[in-house]
Design a protein around this motif. Structure first.
Motif, PDB file in Angstrom:
ATOM      1  N   ILE A   5       0.842  -1.202   0.000  1.00 44.27           N
ATOM      2  CA  ILE A   5       0.000   0.000   0.000  1.00 44.27           C
ATOM      3  C   ILE A   5       0.878   1.253   0.000  1.00 44.27           C
ATOM      4  CG2 ILE A   5      -1.638   1.370   1.367  1.00 44.27           C
ATOM      5  CD1 ILE A   5      -2.813  -1.312   2.346  1.00 44.27           C
ATOM      6  N   LEU A   6       1.895   1.263   0.873  1.00 46.50           N
ATOM      7  CA  LEU A   6       2.795   2.413   0.957  1.00 46.50           C
ATOM      8  C   LEU A   6       3.570   2.612  -0.347  1.00 46.50           C
ATOM      9  CD1 LEU A   6       4.240   1.989   4.570  1.00 46.50           C
ATOM     10  CD2 LEU A   6       2.618   3.734   3.787  1.00 46.50           C
ATOM     11  N   GLN A   7       4.053   1.513  -0.936  1.00 44.47           N
ATOM     12  CA  GLN A   7       4.789   1.607  -2.193  1.00 44.47           C
ATOM     13  C   GLN A   7       3.896   2.150  -3.312  1.00 44.47           C
ATOM     14  OE1 GLN A   7       6.134  -2.469  -2.494  1.00 44.47           O
ATOM     15  NE2 GLN A   7       8.202  -1.941  -1.791  1.00 44.47           N
ATOM     16  N   THR A   8       2.656   1.709  -3.343  1.00 46.85           N
ATOM     17  CA  THR A   8       1.725   2.174  -4.366  1.00 46.85           C
ATOM     18  C   THR A   8       1.421   3.653  -4.191  1.00 46.85           C
ATOM     19  OG1 THR A   8       0.712  -0.035  -4.440  1.00 46.85           O
ATOM     20  CG2 THR A   8      -0.536   1.781  -5.425  1.00 46.85           C
ATOM     21  N   ILE A   9       1.227   4.091  -2.954  1.00 50.76           N
ATOM     22  CA  ILE A   9       0.965   5.511  -2.680  1.00 50.76           C
ATOM     23  C   ILE A   9       2.148   6.370  -3.110  1.00 50.76           C
ATOM     24  CG2 ILE A   9       0.656   7.225  -0.841  1.00 50.76           C
ATOM     25  CD1 ILE A   9      -0.997   5.111   0.666  1.00 50.76           C
ATOM     26  N   VAL A  10       3.362   5.932  -2.752  1.00 51.95           N
ATOM     27  CA  VAL A  10       4.568   6.682  -3.119  1.00 51.95           C
ATOM     28  C   VAL A  10       4.729   6.732  -4.638  1.00 51.95           C
ATOM     29  CG1 VAL A  10       7.105   6.658  -3.047  1.00 51.95           C
ATOM     30  CG2 VAL A  10       5.796   6.273  -0.963  1.00 51.95           C
ATOM     31  N   ASN A  11       4.529   5.605  -5.310  1.00 49.51           N
ATOM     32  CA  ASN A  11       4.681   5.556  -6.766  1.00 49.51           C
ATOM     33  C   ASN A  11       3.720   6.495  -7.479  1.00 49.51           C
ATOM     34  OD1 ASN A  11       6.666   3.655  -6.447  1.00 49.51           O
ATOM     35  ND2 ASN A  11       5.428   1.912  -7.087  1.00 49.51           N
ATOM     36  N   PHE A  12       2.463   6.481  -7.073  1.00 50.46           N
ATOM     37  CA  PHE A  12       1.482   7.364  -7.714  1.00 50.46           C
ATOM     38  C   PHE A  12       1.728   8.828  -7.343  1.00 50.46           C
ATOM     39  CE2 PHE A  12      -1.134   3.576  -8.640  1.00 50.46           C
ATOM     40  CZ  PHE A  12      -1.487   3.884  -9.950  1.00 50.46           C
ATOM     41  N   SER A  13       2.234   9.063  -6.139  1.00 55.40           N
ATOM     42  CA  SER A  13       2.561  10.433  -5.733  1.00 55.40           C
ATOM     43  C   SER A  13       3.714  10.976  -6.570  1.00 55.40           C
ATOM     44  CB  SER A  13       2.914  10.478  -4.246  1.00 55.40           C
ATOM     45  OG  SER A  13       1.817  10.091  -3.451  1.00 55.40           O
ATOM     46  N   VAL A  14       4.706  10.120  -6.852  1.00 53.23           N
ATOM     47  CA  VAL A  14       5.814  10.517  -7.725  1.00 53.23           C
ATOM     48  C   VAL A  14       5.285  10.842  -9.115  1.00 53.23           C
ATOM     49  CG1 VAL A  14       7.896   9.707  -8.910  1.00 53.23           C
ATOM     50  CG2 VAL A  14       7.595   9.242  -6.479  1.00 53.23           C
ATOM     51  N   LEU A  15       4.373  10.013  -9.617  1.00 48.17           N
ATOM     52  CA  LEU A  15       3.788  10.238 -10.936  1.00 48.17           C
ATOM     53  C   LEU A  15       3.070  11.582 -10.993  1.00 48.17           C
ATOM     54  CD1 LEU A  15       2.999   9.267 -13.779  1.00 48.17           C
ATOM     55  CD2 LEU A  15       1.040   8.084 -12.753  1.00 48.17           C
ATOM     56  N   ILE A  16       2.271  11.887  -9.965  1.00 46.10           N
ATOM     57  CA  ILE A  16       1.540  13.154  -9.925  1.00 46.10           C
ATOM     58  C   ILE A  16       2.507  14.338  -9.880  1.00 46.10           C
ATOM     59  CG2 ILE A  16       0.006  14.593  -8.509  1.00 46.10           C
ATOM     60  CD1 ILE A  16      -1.377  11.942  -7.649  1.00 46.10           C
ATOM     61  N   SER A  17       3.536  14.226  -9.065  1.00 44.72           N
ATOM     62  CA  SER A  17       4.503  15.328  -8.962  1.00 44.72           C
ATOM     63  C   SER A  17       5.227  15.545 -10.288  1.00 44.72           C
ATOM     64  CB  SER A  17       5.509  15.052  -7.839  1.00 44.72           C
ATOM     65  OG  SER A  17       6.357  13.972  -8.164  1.00 44.72           O
ATOM     66  N   MET A  18       5.544  14.459 -11.002  1.00 45.19           N
ATOM     67  CA  MET A  18       6.221  14.590 -12.292  1.00 45.19           C
ATOM     68  C   MET A  18       5.315  15.199 -13.354  1.00 45.19           C
ATOM     69  SD  MET A  18       9.398  13.877 -12.245  1.00 45.19           S
ATOM     70  CE  MET A  18       9.648  13.802 -14.017  1.00 45.19           C
TER      71      MET A  18
END
Length: 237
Positions: A68-81
């Motif tokens: 769950i944490l990895q998925t949240i971080v990955n999508f957060s990185v995508l949004i920031s990019m």
């Protein structure tokens, strides 16, 4: 190591180097900053193409805390990019100046500043979550040979010192105020040497990698103990 994995590692290494260069705006200047940003965007797209299977597995398997944490971080990185890509093109005076993509400059500037620092923290966390792979590669290079205990503890101490200095820099530079737009303008010390600037950002990156790596290990151990406990209960029943 397979050729595809080598390409992935090479792209990730380049992205890490570019991330540090992008944060050191007072050293690189505006034009080079834009070229580094364009390169980061292309590498980010390539990274996602090479890891496209991750999206295909999103709805497969169970979601435990670590996933769950990895998925949240990955999508957060995508949004920031995505925010950085859009705002960077709007603000561009060199690389993307001819592109017919416009928008409110003030909004784009605020978006770019917040997304830059959020992206830096999130990408560092993402790197820390996969740091175990890097440690595993290093162990394979040793070909079964173990480092002396003193060397292992020396490396751990060095990591702790770097992380501690990174936390100090993070607080001293008041990065949180930029992340949450409490401060609308970033202060750049143009008299600061390049070595000092990069040392500070490497340390700050090291702090978030340190936090993420040990948090990931802790969650993994806790999950493993819970799994063993459930297996024992099932055996008794």
């Amino acid at each position: 190591m397979k050729p595809k994995m080598k390409i992935k590692m090479g792209i990730d290494l380049l992205m890490t180097a570019l991330l540090l260069c992008l944060m050191a705006y007072q050293i690189t200047g505006e034009a080079l900053h834009e070229w580094f940003g364009a390169g980061m965007l292309l590498l980010f797209i390539a990274h996602h193409i090479l890891n496209i299977r991750w999206y295909g597995n999103l709805f497969k398997g169970n979601y435990k805390l670590l996933r769950i944490l990895q998925t949240i971080v990955n999508f957060s990185v995508l949004i920031s990019m995505l925010c950085l890509g859009y705002s960077g093109i709007v603000l561009s005076r060199h690389v993307f100046a001819a592109f017919p993509i416009g928008g409110p400059m003030a909004t784009a500037r605020s978006m770019h500043m917040a997304a830059s620092y959020w992206g830096f923290v999130l990408m560092s966390l993402h790197l820390g979550m996969h740091w175990g792979m890097i440690v595993g590669m290093f162990r394979r290079l040793l070909k079964g040979r173990k480092l002396p205990g003193a060397a292992v503890w020396g490396l751990r101490l060095a990591a702790a010192v770097i992380a501690g200095y990174g936390l100090f820099c993070f607080i001293q530079k008041d990065i949180v105020s930029y992340m949450f737009l409490k401060n609308q303008f970033v202060f750049f010390n143009f008299d600061q040497s390049a070595i000092s600037v990069f040392a500070e950002y490497i340390a700050m990156m090291g702090f978030w990698i340190f936090v993420s790596f040990y948090m990931t290990r802790g969650i993994g151990k806790i999950s493993g103990k819970h799994s063993i406990g459930r297996e024992k209960i099932n055996e008794k029943n």
